[in-house]
Scaffold this active site. Structure first.
Site, PDB file in Angstrom:
ATOM      1  N   GLY A 102       1.426  -0.838  13.891  1.00  0.00           N
ATOM      2  CA  GLY A 102       2.159  -1.335  12.718  1.00  0.00           C
ATOM      3  C   GLY A 102       1.540  -2.595  12.147  1.00  0.00           C
ATOM      4  O   GLY A 102       1.084  -3.468  12.859  1.00  0.00           O
ATOM      5  N   GLY A 104       3.139  -4.518   9.872  1.00  0.00           N
ATOM      6  CA  GLY A 104       4.165  -5.459   9.457  1.00  0.00           C
ATOM      7  C   GLY A 104       5.362  -4.699   8.941  1.00  0.00           C
ATOM      8  O   GLY A 104       5.357  -3.481   8.903  1.00  0.00           O
ATOM      9  N   ASP A 215      -9.452   2.164   2.328  1.00  0.00           N
ATOM     10  CA  ASP A 215      -8.343   2.793   3.054  1.00  0.00           C
ATOM     11  C   ASP A 215      -7.393   3.475   2.067  1.00  0.00           C
ATOM     12  O   ASP A 215      -6.178   3.328   2.147  1.00  0.00           O
ATOM     13  CB  ASP A 215      -7.603   1.748   3.890  1.00  0.00           C
ATOM     14  CG  ASP A 215      -6.804   2.361   5.042  1.00  0.00           C
ATOM     15  OD1 ASP A 215      -7.007   3.566   5.321  1.00  0.00           O
ATOM     16  OD2 ASP A 215      -5.986   1.650   5.649  1.00  0.00           O
TER      17      ASP A 215
END
Ligand SMILES: *[C@@H]1O[C@H](CO)[C@@H](O)[C@H](O)[C@H]1NC(C)=O
Length: 260
Positions: A102, A104, A215
């Site tokens: 994760g 955030g 990404d």
């Protein structure tokens, strides 16, 4: 013989709702959202829509109002409360494929009367700090309608946070892969693809220094209420000096997880 319009003679033909002349007679109906006998004073009463969920579906919080009803998603959820399972959670945990788990948690907040999204880092590791600072550096250079706008950041406390304009309609990933209340039309899909391409083209060739996102995937593409595309998550992106193009532009992520 003239056809009289009974609706013009309320003293003789009383009607306390909507009166309609039906050639040879008249029709007196309660207004929309009310039921009862409209020919009687106070004969119409409000329909409590909450008692008729089949006719008036609401999957959120339903409030009865005279003549209508108000249906709202519960706190922390959004989308279309009039549809079955139309409210989905607004707090989404971001996923990255960088192997670190994760990235955030995203919160909704209000800053200077503007509704914003606050991305708060979970665990502060150097890599995450680097990604956050990288994102600030990159996003503060970009002003494009299809790139999410960075409003501010807080890098001084233990927990880092980035503040963005709130894009409240979820990710493209969600629209494509989850059974949602609203299916994207092909027109919207091609327009979204076009908008992503426009944002990337801008980043690659119109920004003062080429920026490679590295990404791009549907979970990093946000959709706003007007279904406008906003490319987000620049944590992995890089500035590439023009003379070094092609050197460090390797795509991030795991092959197989990348959207084709
Ligand atoms: C509605 O009210 C009027 C006036 O009191 C009455 O004449 C009529 O029969 C009522 N209609 C119905 C369907 O109850």
């Amino acid at each position: 013989l003239a056809n009289i319009n009974e609706c013009d003679y309320p003293d003789i033909y009383p009607c306390y709702g909507h009166c309609r002349n039906t050639h040879g007679g008249y029709d007196c109906q309660c207004p929309l959202g009310f039921k009862g006998n409209a020919s009687k004073p106070n004969g119409c009463e409000d329909i409590d829509e909450r008692e008729h969920p089949e006719e008036y579906p609401c999957s959120g919080i339903c409030t009865n109002i005279p003549g209508t009803f108000h249906c709202q998603c519960p706190d922390g959820t959004y989308r279309d409360p009039l549809m079955k399972q139309g409210c989905i959670s607004a707090t989404t945990t971001k996923k990255t494929f960088t192997g670190g788990g994760g990235h955030g948690v995203v919160y909704k907040g209000i800053l200077d009367l503007q509704v914003v999204a606050i991305n708060k880092s979970k665990i502060v590791v150097q890599r995450e700090i680097d990604d956050f600072i990288n994102e600030v550096a990159i996003l503060s250079q970009i002003n494009h309608r299809n790139v999410v706008k960075l409003i501010g950041c807080c890098l001084e406390t233990e927990v880092l946070s980035l503040v963005y304009e709130l894009i409240s309609n979820g990710t493209l990933d969600h629209h494509l892969h989850f059974e949602g209340p609203m299916l994207l039309s092909w027109d919207d899909r091609t327009r979204i693809a076009h908008e992503v391409a426009r944002a990337l083209s801008y980043l690659h060739s119109s920004a003062s220094m080429p920026i490679y996102h590295r990404d791009i995937k549907s979970s990093n593409i946000l959709i706003d209420d007007n279904l406008t595309t906003k490319v987000s998550d620049f944590g992995a992106s890089r500035y590439i000096p023009i003379d070094k193009t092609g050197l460090t532009t390797a795509v991030q992520g795991t092959i197989g997880y990348l959207d084709r």
